[in-house]
Scaffold this active site. Structure first.
Site, PDB file in Angstrom:
ATOM      1  N   ASP A   1      -2.750 -10.813  -2.179  1.00 54.94           N
ATOM      2  CA  ASP A   1      -3.326 -10.257  -0.959  1.00 54.94           C
ATOM      3  C   ASP A   1      -4.780  -9.870  -1.224  1.00 54.94           C
ATOM      4  O   ASP A   1      -5.138  -9.480  -2.340  1.00 54.94           O
ATOM      5  CB  ASP A   1      -2.525  -9.024  -0.552  1.00 54.94           C
ATOM      6  CG  ASP A   1      -2.870  -8.503   0.826  1.00 54.94           C
ATOM      7  OD1 ASP A   1      -2.089  -8.745   1.767  1.00 54.94           O
ATOM      8  OD2 ASP A   1      -3.909  -7.823   0.964  1.00 54.94           O
TER       9      ASP A   1
ATOM     10  N   HIS B   1      -6.339  -7.319  -0.321  1.00 57.60           N
ATOM     11  CA  HIS B   1      -6.438  -5.891  -0.612  1.00 57.60           C
ATOM     12  C   HIS B   1      -5.633  -5.553  -1.865  1.00 57.60           C
ATOM     13  O   HIS B   1      -4.566  -6.124  -2.092  1.00 57.60           O
ATOM     14  CB  HIS B   1      -5.895  -5.054   0.553  1.00 57.60           C
ATOM     15  CG  HIS B   1      -6.549  -5.345   1.858  1.00 57.60           C
ATOM     16  ND1 HIS B   1      -6.045  -6.267   2.755  1.00 57.60           N
ATOM     17  CD2 HIS B   1      -7.660  -4.823   2.431  1.00 57.60           C
ATOM     18  CE1 HIS B   1      -6.824  -6.312   3.822  1.00 57.60           C
ATOM     19  NE2 HIS B   1      -7.815  -5.446   3.653  1.00 57.60           N
TER      20      HIS B   1
ATOM     21  N   ASP C   1      -4.679 -12.897   3.688  1.00 58.92           N
ATOM     22  CA  ASP C   1      -5.908 -12.394   4.283  1.00 58.92           C
ATOM     23  C   ASP C   1      -7.148 -12.651   3.436  1.00 58.92           C
ATOM     24  O   ASP C   1      -8.244 -12.215   3.800  1.00 58.92           O
ATOM     25  CB  ASP C   1      -5.794 -10.909   4.620  1.00 58.92           C
ATOM     26  CG  ASP C   1      -5.012 -10.117   3.594  1.00 58.92           C
ATOM     27  OD1 ASP C   1      -4.684 -10.663   2.525  1.00 58.92           O
ATOM     28  OD2 ASP C   1      -4.721  -8.930   3.865  1.00 58.92           O
TER      29      ASP C   1
ATOM     30  N   HIS D   1       0.810  -1.219   0.000  1.00 58.31           N
ATOM     31  CA  HIS D   1       0.000   0.000   0.000  1.00 58.31           C
ATOM     32  C   HIS D   1       0.848   1.276   0.000  1.00 58.31           C
ATOM     33  O   HIS D   1       0.296   2.369  -0.178  1.00 58.31           O
ATOM     34  CB  HIS D   1      -0.926   0.029   1.219  1.00 58.31           C
ATOM     35  CG  HIS D   1      -1.990  -1.016   1.214  1.00 58.31           C
ATOM     36  ND1 HIS D   1      -2.814  -1.232   0.137  1.00 58.31           N
ATOM     37  CD2 HIS D   1      -2.352  -1.919   2.175  1.00 58.31           C
ATOM     38  CE1 HIS D   1      -3.645  -2.225   0.424  1.00 58.31           C
ATOM     39  NE2 HIS D   1      -3.385  -2.658   1.637  1.00 58.31           N
TER      40      HIS D   1
END
Length: 334
Positions: A159, A161, A246, A122
């Protein structure tokens, strides 16, 4: 596998209730203690110059000063402590080690996996966000490009996200392919299907925002029908996996339905993709916030490279996933 690891990454203290905390690495180590063939390697931290190759110098200076002053909340999600600067440089250095080792011939049971924290995908060029300070996978990719060890690098981010930071670093460049499977509408709410890159990078960003509830069959189909063809066409020298865990069905902060066996399946697919394009492959830890499921996921990656055959089921992907993949294939002319 060879795992890159350093105790310095434990010094990044986010507080007792923060989901991204040192217990994540401790849980992974406990899980791997039950497996055969696990090796650990410590790597040098990345240098300031190597980090500035993908991050704005002003931001790097601001972060160092923030940490020197004791840290605190950079934003509501992203917390720094006195140990964050060294931990972040170390996590980036571990990712560099993984990329270099893979290109130097580490493969099969010696395939490298960087177990660093804080995570990185991120972190945008001029800011920290989403628990991330330096973009570890991006630093690693840029390092091997700058050294001439690779001409083209592909990054596959599984991931849950979207890795907005990694996408932003390479969005207008043609020497790095960024591909992502992520939950639609989840933080940071980027990674739309239509985001495919621009200028020299047009067609080198590949996003599949899967619907909440997607499971093993959806991921298997998306990788086979979209990610693999995109990477095959790009023909990289190195394939880096931004490996977050995740999307697991029991992770506390997502709604996806990937099983532990599903991570073995995806690992086997990645290995096949790398073999097909004759690329080195390396793994860099991102998210995963259920300690048991995180440890299981990393262990599944290890066991797959150690010779275990993944168990797959006969489930079919959801029609929405099939439609999304078809749309992306048309968009990218795959």
């Amino acid at each position: 596998m060879q795992f890159g690891y350093s105790e310095r990454c434990l010094a990044h203290d986010t507080g007792e209730r923060h989901p991204e905390n040192p217990d994540r690495l401790r849980a992974i180590r406990r899980g791997l203690a039950k497996r055969h063939g696990v090796e650990y390697t410590e790597a040098d931290p990345a240098t300031r110059e190597e980090v500035v190759a993908v991050h704005d110098e002003e931001y790097v200076d601001e972060l160092e000063t923030f940490v020197d002053d004791g840290g605190g909340s950079w934003d509501p999600d992203t917390v720094a402590s006195e140990g964050t600067w060294d931990a972040a440089l170390t996590a980036a250095g571990l990712a560099q080690w993984a990329a270099r080792s893979a290109l130097d011939g580490a493969e099969g049971r010696n395939t490298p996996f960087a177990l660093g924290r804080p995570p990185g995908h991120h972190a945008v060029p001029d800011d920290a966000m989403g628990f991330c300070f330096f973009n570890n996978a991006a630093v690693a990719a840029q390092t091997v490009l700058d050294s001439g060890d690779a001409d083209r690098v592909a990054i596959f981010d599984w991931d849950v996200h979207h890795g907005n930071g990694t996408q932003d670093v390479f969005y207008d460049r043609g020497d790095v392919l960024y591909s992502s499977l992520h939950e639609d509408g989840l933080y940071p709410d980027t990674g739309d299907l239509e985001e495919i890159g621009r200028d020299d990078g047009e067609g080198t960003t590949v996003n599949l925002p899967l619907a909440a509830g997607a499971g093993d069959a959806d991921y298997r189909y998306a990788i086979d029908e979209a990610i693999a063809p995109a990477i095959d066409r790009f023909d990289p020298d190195l394939l880096i996996v931004s490996a977050g865990f995740d999307a697991h069905r029991h992770d506390p902060i997502s709604r996806m339905r990937v099983s532990s066996e599903g991570y073995a399946m995806m690992t086997d697919q990645v290995r096949s993709i790398a073999d097909d394009v004759d690329a080195a492959d390396a793994y860099v830890l991102e998210g995963g916030y259920g300690l048991d499921t995180l440890a299981d996921g990393v262990s599944m990656v290890h066991e797959t490279y150690d010779g275990r055959t993944p168990v797959t089921d006969d489930e079919e992907p959801d029609a929405e996933t099939e439609s999304l993949v078809a749309e992306l294939r048309d968009l990218l002319d795959l």
